[in-house]
Scaffold this active site. Structure first.
Site, short mmCIF file in Angstrom:
data_model
loop_
_atom_site.label_atom_id
_atom_site.label_comp_id
_atom_site.label_asym_id
_atom_site.label_seq_id
_atom_site.Cartn_x
_atom_site.Cartn_y
_atom_site.Cartn_z
N LYS A 173 7.47 34.32 0.62
CA LYS A 173 5.69 34.82 -0.32
C LYS A 173 5.85 34.11 -1.94
O LYS A 173 5.31 34.81 -1.91
CB LYS A 173 5.69 36.03 -0.50
N ASP A 206 3.81 37.95 5.80
CA ASP A 206 3.24 38.54 6.65
C ASP A 206 2.90 37.96 7.62
O ASP A 206 2.64 38.72 8.51
CB ASP A 206 1.67 39.08 5.79
N ASP A 230 15.53 42.69 4.87
CA ASP A 230 15.55 44.58 5.02
C ASP A 230 14.00 45.32 6.62
O ASP A 230 14.63 45.50 7.44
CB ASP A 230 16.02 45.07 3.94
#
Ligand code: NAI
Length: 336
Positions: A173, A206, A230
């Site tokens: 990100k 995302d 994770d």
């Protein structure tokens, strides 16, 4: 005659003791010669020894270099810090390898999924550095270092090269966390430049999630920081039949701790219905790690045969069998 291998066994809690017992039986039916050094960790160790990670356990893994681990629960919002994270950090098991593929005859949303998640295991928001700045304001530190990012990137590219994989995708990100995720991405690109035979690209996390649920077969090896790794691992488990079927390995330069992606599943613990497949496939990774490839192949075949026959399946895979019935069916296949 003494056993060929000595392996540390952490039965864990929740469904841990049920699935570890199942896997040990299967491995022994397949002919593995192993002495198991069983140790408590987590809440059960805390109750017995006053610590969640007893020295005896850590010494056992350091000595044996290999462990098979059941899940350990972590209290939510209070209580002791994650023992799973603690174990990985203490033993410097910096790479969390999570291969995700369609198991033949397990019905899932997709076919042709065959990807590998490489999750950095020692830093990021899992550093556990949280504090209250003033009442009502807390700060949680996201630690990203050049050392750990470069090391995990090298692991991912080496893995890709060794296993004939074509592409390593960094997931990040860095558009928002320009410094932390930016450093991670820079390190992956720098390492990637040393592997001209492997394509190196990247996706924002995302968008990567959206692409994974739309068309997972476009991915090959994914390399991620700890938290994204994770979350994306559980998402990927959902693509191929759920958490009951996805294995993992925590690897350092010297040691390996093999455990499923799933947790202690308190909702089904003690009911005897957990699917041991995820831990069994983690044990298959372990068998290959300790050069017992022939036994690994036998286990994979027996497990696949039982699933293909379709008569004995645990509930998460649409059947009615208990953990023990499923285990018995695999052991029967191995001993005929
Ligand atoms: P979970 O993975 O334990 O369970 C999520 C869902 O998947 C549940 O509905 C559960 O019944 C199902 N499931 C998981 N494993 C299964 C299996 N082998 N067979 C059939 N169904 C299975 O995740 P949750 O509930 O978020 O976490 C429970 C506890 O486990 C928490 O305390 C968490 O911190 C811990 N945890 C431990 C991990 C580890 O030891 N490496 C990893 C993830 C969570």
């Amino acid at each position: 005659m003494s056993a060929k291998h000595t392996i540390t066994l952490i039965p864990g809690d929740g469904i841990g003791p049920e699935v570890t017992a199942a896997v040990v039986r299967i491995l022994e039916s397949a002919g593995l010669s192993a002495e198991w050094e069983s140790h408590l960790a987590g809440i059960l160790a805390l109750e017995r020894y006053g610590t969640t990670l007893p020295d005896e356990l850590l010494d056992s893994i350091k000595r044996n270099k290999v462990a098979l681990k059941g899940p350990l629960m972590t209290p939510v919002g209070k209580g002791f810090t994650s023992v799973n994270v603690g174990l990985r950090k203490t033993l410097d098991l910096f790479a969390n390898l999570r291969p995700v593929w369609n198991i033949p005859s397990v019905v899932s949303r997709y076919e042709n999924v065959d990807l590998v998640i490489v999750r950095e295991n020692t830093e990021d928001l899992y550093a556990g550095l949280e504090h209250e700045v003033v009442p009502g304001v807390v700060e949680s530190l996201k630690i990203i270092t050049r050392h750990a990012s470069t090391r995990i990137a090298k692991f991912a590219f080496d893995y890709a090269r060794k296993h004939g994989r074509k592409r390593v995708t960094a997931v990040h990100k860095a558009n928002i966390m320009k410094m932390s995720d930016g450093l991670f991405l820079t390190c992956v690109r720098e390492v990637g430049a040393e592997y001209p035979d492997i394509i190196n690209d990247d996706r924002i996390v995302d968008a990567a999630c959206m692409h994974l649920v739309m068309n997972p077969s476009q991915f090959d090896v994914l390399v991620l920081t700890n938290l994204y790794g994770d979350i994306v691992s559980d998402l990927c488990a959902g693509l191929v039949g759920g958490l009951g079927v996805v294995p993992a390995a925590n690897l350092g330069t010297e040691m390996g701790v093999f455990e499923a992606v799933h947790g202690s599943a308190p909702d089904i613990a003690g009911k005897g219905i957990a699917n041991p497949t995820a831990l069994l496939l983690s044990a298959v990774l372990m068998l290959r790690h300790i050069d017992e490839g022939a036994i690994a192949d036998r286990v994979v075949k027996a497990h696949a045969d039982v699933l293909a026959e379709g008569k004995v399946r645990t509930r998460d895979l649409g059947g009615r069998a208990s953990t023990i019935e499923f285990t018995d069916a695999i052991c029967r296949r191995l001993t005929v």
